[in-house]
Design a protein around this motif. Structure first.
Motif, PDB file in Angstrom:
ATOM      1  N   ILE A   6      -3.771 -10.467 -19.127  1.00 13.62           N
ATOM      2  CA  ILE A   6      -3.626 -11.320 -18.036  1.00 13.62           C
ATOM      3  C   ILE A   6      -5.068 -10.453 -17.268  1.00 13.62           C
ATOM      4  CG2 ILE A   6      -1.679 -12.200 -17.617  1.00 13.62           C
ATOM      5  CD1 ILE A   6      -1.032 -10.254 -15.329  1.00 13.62           C
ATOM      6  N   GLN A   7      -5.802  -9.676 -17.892  1.00 14.41           N
ATOM      7  CA  GLN A   7      -7.197  -9.168 -17.440  1.00 14.41           C
ATOM      8  C   GLN A   7      -6.719  -8.021 -16.242  1.00 14.41           C
ATOM      9  OE1 GLN A   7     -10.138 -11.951 -16.043  1.00 14.41           O
ATOM     10  NE2 GLN A   7      -9.592 -13.170 -17.790  1.00 14.41           N
ATOM     11  N   GLY A   8      -5.738  -7.397 -16.611  1.00 14.23           N
ATOM     12  CA  GLY A   8      -5.246  -6.123 -15.678  1.00 14.23           C
ATOM     13  C   GLY A   8      -5.220  -4.817 -16.449  1.00 14.23           C
ATOM     14  N   THR A   9      -4.567  -4.068 -15.786  1.00 15.94           N
ATOM     15  CA  THR A   9      -4.122  -2.791 -16.363  1.00 15.94           C
ATOM     16  C   THR A   9      -3.002  -2.402 -15.467  1.00 15.94           C
ATOM     17  OG1 THR A   9      -5.105  -0.742 -16.885  1.00 15.94           O
ATOM     18  CG2 THR A   9      -5.875  -1.441 -14.794  1.00 15.94           C
ATOM     19  N   ASP A  10      -2.539  -1.241 -15.875  1.00 14.02           N
ATOM     20  CA  ASP A  10      -1.272  -0.533 -15.500  1.00 14.02           C
ATOM     21  C   ASP A  10      -1.545   1.029 -15.537  1.00 14.02           C
ATOM     22  OD1 ASP A  10       1.029   0.508 -14.104  1.00 14.02           O
ATOM     23  OD2 ASP A  10       2.289  -1.154 -15.184  1.00 14.02           O
ATOM     24  N   LEU A  11      -2.129   1.807 -14.557  1.00 13.90           N
ATOM     25  CA  LEU A  11      -2.186   3.190 -14.498  1.00 13.90           C
ATOM     26  C   LEU A  11      -0.982   4.048 -14.316  1.00 13.90           C
ATOM     27  CD1 LEU A  11      -5.510   3.864 -12.837  1.00 13.90           C
ATOM     28  CD2 LEU A  11      -5.220   3.373 -15.315  1.00 13.90           C
ATOM     29  N   SER A  12       0.234   3.221 -13.777  1.00  9.59           N
ATOM     30  CA  SER A  12       1.301   3.629 -13.282  1.00  9.59           C
ATOM     31  C   SER A  12       2.439   3.803 -14.407  1.00  9.59           C
ATOM     32  CB  SER A  12       1.874   3.076 -12.309  1.00  9.59           C
ATOM     33  OG  SER A  12       2.092   1.830 -12.325  1.00  9.59           O
ATOM     34  N   ALA A  13       2.263   3.104 -15.600  1.00 10.81           N
ATOM     35  CA  ALA A  13       3.458   3.085 -16.584  1.00 10.81           C
ATOM     36  C   ALA A  13       3.991   4.272 -16.918  1.00 10.81           C
ATOM     37  CB  ALA A  13       2.852   2.056 -17.700  1.00 10.81           C
ATOM     38  N   GLY A  14       3.040   5.353 -17.291  1.00  6.81           N
ATOM     39  CA  GLY A  14       3.561   6.578 -17.572  1.00  6.81           C
ATOM     40  C   GLY A  14       4.574   7.369 -16.465  1.00  6.81           C
ATOM     41  N   PHE A  53       3.124  -7.542  -7.035  1.00  7.33           N
ATOM     42  CA  PHE A  53       2.909  -8.274  -5.737  1.00  7.33           C
ATOM     43  C   PHE A  53       1.379  -8.141  -5.097  1.00  7.33           C
ATOM     44  CE2 PHE A  53       3.105  -8.011  -1.116  1.00  7.33           C
ATOM     45  CZ  PHE A  53       3.716  -9.250  -0.647  1.00  7.33           C
ATOM     46  N   GLY A  54       1.110  -6.499  -5.447  1.00 10.55           N
ATOM     47  CA  GLY A  54      -0.264  -6.277  -5.000  1.00 10.55           C
ATOM     48  C   GLY A  54      -1.449  -7.190  -5.520  1.00 10.55           C
ATOM     49  N   VAL A  55      -1.254  -7.559  -6.873  1.00 11.58           N
ATOM     50  CA  VAL A  55      -2.057  -8.304  -7.605  1.00 11.58           C
ATOM     51  C   VAL A  55      -2.026  -9.705  -7.130  1.00 11.58           C
ATOM     52  CG1 VAL A  55      -2.924  -9.044  -9.969  1.00 11.58           C
ATOM     53  CG2 VAL A  55      -2.388  -6.661  -9.541  1.00 11.58           C
ATOM     54  N   HIS A  71      -6.950  -5.359  -7.134  1.00  8.57           N
ATOM     55  CA  HIS A  71      -7.161  -5.183  -8.276  1.00  8.57           C
ATOM     56  C   HIS A  71      -6.268  -4.423  -8.962  1.00  8.57           C
ATOM     57  CE1 HIS A  71      -9.062  -3.979 -12.283  1.00  8.57           C
ATOM     58  NE2 HIS A  71     -10.148  -4.843 -11.892  1.00  8.57           N
ATOM     59  N   ALA A  72      -5.766  -4.606 -10.276  1.00  6.37           N
ATOM     60  CA  ALA A  72      -4.564  -3.979 -10.877  1.00  6.37           C
ATOM     61  C   ALA A  72      -4.929  -2.452 -10.955  1.00  6.37           C
ATOM     62  CB  ALA A  72      -4.193  -4.576 -12.273  1.00  6.37           C
ATOM     63  N   PHE A  73      -6.083  -2.022 -11.068  1.00  7.60           N
ATOM     64  CA  PHE A  73      -6.526  -0.727 -11.422  1.00  7.60           C
ATOM     65  C   PHE A  73      -6.078   0.114  -9.973  1.00  7.60           C
ATOM     66  CE2 PHE A  73      -9.299   2.892 -10.488  1.00  7.60           C
ATOM     67  CZ  PHE A  73      -9.091   3.722 -11.946  1.00  7.60           C
ATOM     68  N   ILE A  74      -6.308  -0.414  -8.811  1.00  8.49           N
ATOM     69  CA  ILE A  74      -6.177   0.169  -7.649  1.00  8.49           C
ATOM     70  C   ILE A  74      -4.683   0.159  -7.221  1.00  8.49           C
ATOM     71  CG2 ILE A  74      -6.607   0.227  -4.968  1.00  8.49           C
ATOM     72  CD1 ILE A  74      -9.128   0.916  -6.551  1.00  8.49           C
ATOM     73  N   VAL A  75      -3.987  -0.642  -7.113  1.00  6.45           N
ATOM     74  CA  VAL A  75      -2.630  -1.018  -6.918  1.00  6.45           C
ATOM     75  C   VAL A  75      -1.716   0.077  -7.814  1.00  6.45           C
ATOM     76  CG1 VAL A  75      -2.029  -3.016  -8.227  1.00  6.45           C
ATOM     77  CG2 VAL A  75      -0.601  -2.414  -6.081  1.00  6.45           C
ATOM     78  N   SER A  76      -1.995   0.107  -9.291  1.00  8.83           N
ATOM     79  CA  SER A  76      -1.376   0.828 -10.149  1.00  8.83           C
ATOM     80  C   SER A  76      -1.799   2.274 -10.000  1.00  8.83           C
ATOM     81  CB  SER A  76      -1.417   0.179 -11.397  1.00  8.83           C
ATOM     82  OG  SER A  76      -2.645   0.661 -12.027  1.00  8.83           O
ATOM     83  N   LEU A  77      -2.602   2.494  -9.444  1.00 11.55           N
ATOM     84  CA  LEU A  77      -3.111   3.908  -9.189  1.00 11.55           C
ATOM     85  C   LEU A  77      -2.231   4.557  -8.069  1.00 11.55           C
ATOM     86  CD1 LEU A  77      -4.856   6.410  -9.608  1.00 11.55           C
ATOM     87  CD2 LEU A  77      -6.666   5.564  -7.825  1.00 11.55           C
ATOM     88  N   GLY A  78      -2.000   3.672  -7.008  1.00 11.82           N
ATOM     89  CA  GLY A  78      -1.284   4.040  -5.685  1.00 11.82           C
ATOM     90  C   GLY A  78       0.210   4.106  -6.281  1.00 11.82           C
ATOM     91  N   THR A  79       0.601   3.122  -7.129  1.00 12.77           N
ATOM     92  CA  THR A  79       2.118   3.347  -7.719  1.00 12.77           C
ATOM     93  C   THR A  79       2.355   4.464  -8.633  1.00 12.77           C
ATOM     94  OG1 THR A  79       2.054   0.827  -7.727  1.00 12.77           O
ATOM     95  CG2 THR A  79       3.936   1.982  -8.769  1.00 12.77           C
ATOM     96  N   GLN A  80       1.451   4.897  -9.319  1.00 17.76           N
ATOM     97  CA  GLN A  80       1.438   5.921 -10.078  1.00 17.76           C
ATOM     98  C   GLN A  80       1.719   7.111  -9.290  1.00 17.76           C
ATOM     99  OE1 GLN A  80      -2.256   8.090 -11.305  1.00 17.76           O
ATOM    100  NE2 GLN A  80      -1.694   7.697 -13.574  1.00 17.76           N
ATOM    101  N   LEU A  81       0.836   7.466  -8.119  1.00 14.67           N
ATOM    102  CA  LEU A  81       1.244   8.553  -7.225  1.00 14.67           C
ATOM    103  C   LEU A  81       2.570   8.490  -6.649  1.00 14.67           C
ATOM    104  CD1 LEU A  81      -2.393   8.566  -5.571  1.00 14.67           C
ATOM    105  CD2 LEU A  81      -1.249  10.193  -7.221  1.00 14.67           C
TER     106      LEU A  81
END
Length: 342
Positions: free
Chosen positions: A68-76, A129-131, A137-147
Motif C-alpha cells: 500500500i506504498q508504505g513502510t514500517d520502521l517500527s516492526a523490529g 491511524f497516523g497514516v 507519511h508511514a516513514f515518520i509515524v513508524s519512526l516515532g513508534t519505533q522509539l
C-alpha cells in the motif's frame, strides 16, 4: 530476422536486469559453496530455515504495508517489546530470579501469545491511524513508534527487581513448542517452519481470496483511483496495519523462545532484513505488487546469505556493508521496473 534477434536480445537484457539481484545472490552462494563445500549440509539448511521462519512471519506483515506504498520502521522494535513480554511471562517457575515470582504455576502458553499479539496490534494500529487519519507519511509515524516501542522495552526490562538482566531460563513447554522439530526421515523439520507455513497460507487467503486483499492491491496500485471507485481507503489501511500487528505479535512470541534470552537488543534491524527480503522477493515500493511465494523466497534467500557470511567468519561490520549494498540494489532494480512501466 535481424529485428527478431534484436527483440530477443532486448528481452534477454531486460530479464537479466530485472533479475540481477537474484543472479548476484545466487553467484554469491556458489562462491560460498566453492570456498566451503561443507556449507551444503542438512544441519545448515535446518538452521537457515529456523532463523528465516520468524523473519518470514515479520516480513509477511511488512509486505502488505509496502504493497500500500508504505513502510514500517517500527516492526523490529515492536517485536523486541513483545518478545520481552512473552519471555517474562514464561520464565521457568523454578528460576529464582524470574521477573514475576508470583507466578508459581506456569501460565497457559496461549495467554502470553495473546498478550504479545494485543500489544503488537496496538503499536501497529498507532501507525495505521497516523497514516489513514492524520495523513502522515508511514516513514515518520513508524519512526516515532519505533522509539516508543524501544523505550517501552528498556523500561520494562529495567523494571526487574534485580535490575536490568536478560529474560532467560524459559519454561520448557514454551521452548519445546518453538524449538522442537519432527522427523521427516532425512532431516528434522523445525516446528517454526510449520508455523511460518500456516501464517503464509492464512495471509495468502487474505490477499487473494477476500475483498480486503483486492482493496489492498487496488489502493497500493493507485490510492486516488481506489478512493474514487468507492473503496474505504481508511479502513483498508487500518486493516493492513492490524494484520501486520498480529503477525508481529506471533513472530515476537516465537523469536523469544528461539533465541532463549531476551534483552533490549532483540529486534534491532529486524525490519530491514524483512523489508529487504520483501523487495528481493518482488514486492514493489511503488505499491500494488507482491506475492506470498515471492516474500518467502526473498526472506529465505537473504537469510541464506546472512548465514553464509557468518559461516565464512566474515567481519560482522563488513556484513552490515554487504546488507546495505543488497538493499540499495534491490530498491534500484525495483525503481527501474517502475519507471519502465510509466
Amino acid at each position: 530476422m535481424e529485428k527478431i534477434k534484436k527483440l530477443d536480445i532486448d528481452k534477454l537484457k531486460k530479464g537479466l536486469l530485472n533479475n540481477a539481484l537474484l543472479i548476484i545472490l545466487g553467484f554469491m552462494l556458489i562462491v560460498v559453496i566453492c570456498i566451503r563445500p561443507s556449507f551444503i549440509s542438512i544441519n545448515n539448511i535446518t538452521n537457515i530455515l529456523r532463523q528465516a521462519s520468524t523473519r518470514g512471519i515479520l516480513a509477511l506483515g511488512i509486505a502488505a504495508v509496502i504493497i500500500i506504498q508504505g513502510t514500517d520502521l517500527s516492526a523490529g522494535r515492536i517485536l523486541g517489546c513483545c518478545a520481552a513480554i512473552s519471555a517474562s511471562l514464561l520464565q521457568a517457575t523454578t528460576y529464582a530470579s524470574r521477573m514475576y515470582p508470583q507466578i508459581t504455576n506456569g501460565l497457559p502458553l496461549f495467554i502470553p501469545l495473546l498478550i504479545s499479539i494485543i500489544v503488537a496490534v496496538l503499536f501497529s494500529l498507532l501507525n495505521g491511524f497516523g497514516v489513514a487519519y492524520l495523513h502522515m507519511h508511514a516513514f515518520i509515524v513508524s519512526l516515532g513508534t519505533q522509539l516508543i516501542a524501544f523505550g517501552s522495552t528498556c523500561i520494562y526490562i529495567d523494571s526487574q527487581k534485580g535490575g536490568a538482566q536478560p529474560l532467560s531460563t524459559l519454561d520448557p513447554r514454551y521452548l519445546n513448542l518453538v524449538k522442537g522439530s519432527f522427523n521427516l526421515g532425512f532431516m528434522q523439520l523445525p516446528y517454526l517452519v510449520v508455523y511460518l507455513f500456516i501464517c503464509a497460507v492464512v495471509v495468502y487467503i487474505l490477499w487473494n481470496k477476500t475483498v480486503f486483499g483486492k482493496n489492498m492491491y487496488a489502493f497500493g496500485g493507485n490510492p486516488a483511483a481506489a478512493a474514487v471507485s468507492g473503496i474505504n481507503t481508511k479502513l483498508t489501511v487500518m486493516l493492513v496495519f492490524l494484520v501486520a500487528g498480529v503477525l508481529y505479535g506471533i513472530s515476537a512470541f516465537l523469536e523469544a523462545a528461539r533465541i532463549g534470552s531476551v534483552t533490549t537488543t532483540v529486534g534491532f534491524n529486524y525490519e530491514f532484513d524483512a523489508m529487504s527480503g520483501c523487495v528481493i522477493g518482488g514486492v514493489s515500493w511503488a505499491g500494488g505488487v507482491g506475492t506470498i511465494p515471492g516474500v518467502l523466497l526473498g526472506v529465505v534467500l537473504l537469510q541464506t546469505i546472512n548465514y553464509s557470511l557468518t559461516y565464512l567468519n566474515v567481519n560482522p561490520y563488513l556484513q552490515y556493508i554487504i546488507k546495505g549494498i543488497i538493499i540499495i540494489l534491490a530498491v534500484a532494480i525495483d525503481v527501474r521496473k517502475y519507471l519502465e512501466k510509466k
